[in-house]
Design a protein around this motif. Structure first.
Motif, PDB file in Angstrom:
ATOM      1  N   LEU A  33       0.826  -1.202   0.000  1.00  0.00           N
ATOM      2  CA  LEU A  33       0.000   0.000   0.000  1.00  0.00           C
ATOM      3  C   LEU A  33       0.863   1.256   0.000  1.00  0.00           C
ATOM      4  O   LEU A  33       0.578   2.226  -0.707  1.00  0.00           O
ATOM      5  CB  LEU A  33      -0.920  -0.012   1.227  1.00  0.00           C
ATOM      6  CG  LEU A  33      -1.882   1.190   1.372  1.00  0.00           C
ATOM      7  CD1 LEU A  33      -2.815   1.248   0.169  1.00  0.00           C
ATOM      8  CD2 LEU A  33      -2.670   1.088   2.668  1.00  0.00           C
ATOM      9  N   ARG A  34       1.945   1.206   0.795  1.00  0.00           N
ATOM     10  CA  ARG A  34       2.847   2.369   0.846  1.00  0.00           C
ATOM     11  C   ARG A  34       3.504   2.595  -0.508  1.00  0.00           C
ATOM     12  O   ARG A  34       3.583   3.732  -0.986  1.00  0.00           O
ATOM     13  CB  ARG A  34       3.898   2.128   1.925  1.00  0.00           C
ATOM     14  CG  ARG A  34       4.920   3.253   2.045  1.00  0.00           C
ATOM     15  CD  ARG A  34       5.873   2.987   3.196  1.00  0.00           C
ATOM     16  NE  ARG A  34       6.921   4.008   3.257  1.00  0.00           N
ATOM     17  CZ  ARG A  34       8.049   3.944   2.577  1.00  0.00           C
ATOM     18  NH1 ARG A  34       8.265   2.916   1.779  1.00  0.00           N
ATOM     19  NH2 ARG A  34       8.958   4.899   2.681  1.00  0.00           N
ATOM     20  N   GLN A  45       1.606   6.547  -6.856  1.00  0.00           N
ATOM     21  CA  GLN A  45       0.509   7.429  -7.253  1.00  0.00           C
ATOM     22  C   GLN A  45       0.896   8.892  -7.077  1.00  0.00           C
ATOM     23  O   GLN A  45       0.566   9.737  -7.925  1.00  0.00           O
ATOM     24  CB  GLN A  45      -0.737   7.104  -6.431  1.00  0.00           C
ATOM     25  CG  GLN A  45      -1.372   5.762  -6.781  1.00  0.00           C
ATOM     26  CD  GLN A  45      -2.537   5.424  -5.876  1.00  0.00           C
ATOM     27  OE1 GLN A  45      -2.949   6.234  -5.058  1.00  0.00           O
ATOM     28  NE2 GLN A  45      -3.058   4.215  -6.008  1.00  0.00           N
ATOM     29  N   SER A  91       2.387   1.677  -3.405  1.00  0.00           N
ATOM     30  CA  SER A  91       1.361   2.119  -4.334  1.00  0.00           C
ATOM     31  C   SER A  91       1.050   3.602  -4.137  1.00  0.00           C
ATOM     32  O   SER A  91       0.884   4.349  -5.106  1.00  0.00           O
ATOM     33  CB  SER A  91       0.093   1.292  -4.154  1.00  0.00           C
ATOM     34  OG  SER A  91      -0.940   1.747  -4.994  1.00  0.00           O
ATOM     35  N   SER A  92       0.985   4.051  -2.884  1.00  0.00           N
ATOM     36  CA  SER A  92       0.698   5.456  -2.607  1.00  0.00           C
ATOM     37  C   SER A  92       1.810   6.358  -3.111  1.00  0.00           C
ATOM     38  O   SER A  92       1.556   7.415  -3.696  1.00  0.00           O
ATOM     39  CB  SER A  92       0.503   5.660  -1.101  1.00  0.00           C
ATOM     40  OG  SER A  92      -0.581   4.881  -0.626  1.00  0.00           O
TER      41      SER A  92
END
Length: 284
Positions: free
Chosen positions: A17-18, A24, A20-21
Motif C-alpha cells: 500500500l505504501r 501514485q 502504491s501510494s
C-alpha cells in the motif's frame, strides 16, 4: 504460527500500500508537469519573456502569484514554460542514451571475443571520467544549447546501460530460446534486435526510469552554469542562477525554480520506484 503468518501478511500489505501510494504521488506530480508543458500557452498568465523593468524583483502578489525576476518577467509563466525546456532536454537524452548503451552492450555480450573487448574498453574509458565534469567539458567545447546539452549528457551516461545489457546478453547467449531461433534460420541483426533486445529491455526501462530524476538535476546544473539553453528561453537552472544574485533580499527568485527542480525530480523518482517494483520481480 497463524499469528506469525498473519503479521507477515499484514506487513506485506502495508508495504504494498505504501509503495502504491508513493507511485501514485509520483504519477500525479509527473502528470501535472506534463500537463503544464502541453498547455503552457493556455495556462501561463504572461509572456515568459516579456520584460517590465518597473516591477522588477516584485514580491508574490495577486497580479504575479510567484513574483517577478530581475527583468520584471513573471516567474510563474517562466516556471510553466520551463517545463517544456526541461522535459525536451531529458527526452532527447533518454532517446539517445538508452538505445546507444543497450546496442553496444548487447553487441558485446552476443559476439564476445575481440568485439567485446574493444567495446567494453571504450565503455570503461568513458565510465572512468566523472560524468558531470565530462558533460560540462563537452558542452563547453560545442557551445551552449539544447541539442548540445542533450548530446553531452547522453554521451556521458550510456556506459551503465552498456554494462547491464552486456551482462544480461551473456547470461542468455546460450539459452534454449536463442538456440531454437538460430535453428530456425534467425541470425545476425534479426536475432539481436528481434529476440535478444526484447529480453533485456525491461531492466533497461527500469534503469532509465530511475535515471530520469538525475537527468533533471544534471540538466538544471548545465543551465545553472550557463551551459544549457540560450537566454532568454525559460529554463529552471538558469533561473536559479539569476536568483542567487539577490537570494538574501528576494529569496523567491531562486527558491521557486529550485523547488520546481526538486519537486519534478522527486516525482520521477517516486514513479520510477513503483515502475521498478512492477517490471522487475526481484524488487517486489
Amino acid at each position: 504460527m497463524s499469528l506469525s503468518i498473519s503479521t507477515i501478511g499484514s506487513g506485506a500489505r502495508k508495504s504494498t500500500l505504501r509503495q502504491s501510494s508513493l507511485m501514485q504521488a509520483g504519477f500525479v506530480i509527473v502528470g501535472l508537469v506534463l500537463l503544464a508543458a502541453l498547455l503552457a500557452p493556455l495556462i501561463a498568465p504572461y509572456d515568459p519573456n516579456a520584460q517590465q523593468m518597473n516591477i522588477r524583483l516584485a514580491a508574490p502578489s495577486a497580479s504575479h502569484w510567484l513574483g517577478t525576476d530581475g527583468f520584471g518577467r513573471d516567474i510563474l509563466s517562466r516556471i510553466i514554460y520551463g517545463t517544456r525546456t526541461t522535459l525536451l532536454l531529458v527526452g532527447l537524452v533518454a532517446l539517445l542514451m538508452a538505445p546507444l548503451g543497450v546496442t553496444i552492450g548487447m553487441t558485446a555480450g552476443y559476439f564476445g571475443g575481440f568485439v567485446e573487448r574493444v567495446l567494453m574498453a571504450i565503455t570503461d574509458i568513458v565510465l572512468s571520467f566523472p560524468r558531470l565534469v565530462l558533460a560540462f567539458a563537452f558542452v563547453a567545447v560545442l557551445g551552449p544549447g539544447l541539442i548540445n546539452g542533450a548530446l553531452a549528457l547522453a554521451f556521458t551516461s550510456w556506459p551503465a546501460y552498456a554494462r547491464q545489457a552486456r551482462a544480461e546478453t551473456r547470461a542468455i547467449r546460450h539459452s534454449d530460446y536463442l538456440a531454437a531461433a538460430e535453428m530456425g534460420g534467425i541470425r545476425g541483426l534479426r536475432l539481436l534486435f528481434g529476440h535478444v533486445m526484447p529480453m533485456i529491455m525491461p531492466s533497461a526501462i527500469v534503469r532509465l526510469a530511475l535515471d530520469l530524476g538525475g537527468m533533471i538535476l544534471a540538466a538544471a546544473g548545465l543551465g545553472f552554469l550557463g551551459l544549457g539553453v540560450k537566454p532568454p528561453t525559460a529554463e529552471w537552472g538558469s533561473m536559479v542562477a539569476e536568483g542567487t544574485q539577490v537570494i538574501f533580499d528576494q529569496w523567491w527568485v531562486a527558491a521557486i525554480p529550485g523547488g520546481a527542480v526538486l519537486l519534478t525530480a522527486l516525482g520521477f523518482n517516486l514513479l520510477a520506484d513503483g515502475l521498478r517494483d512492477w517490471l522487475d520481480p526481484r524488487h517486489g
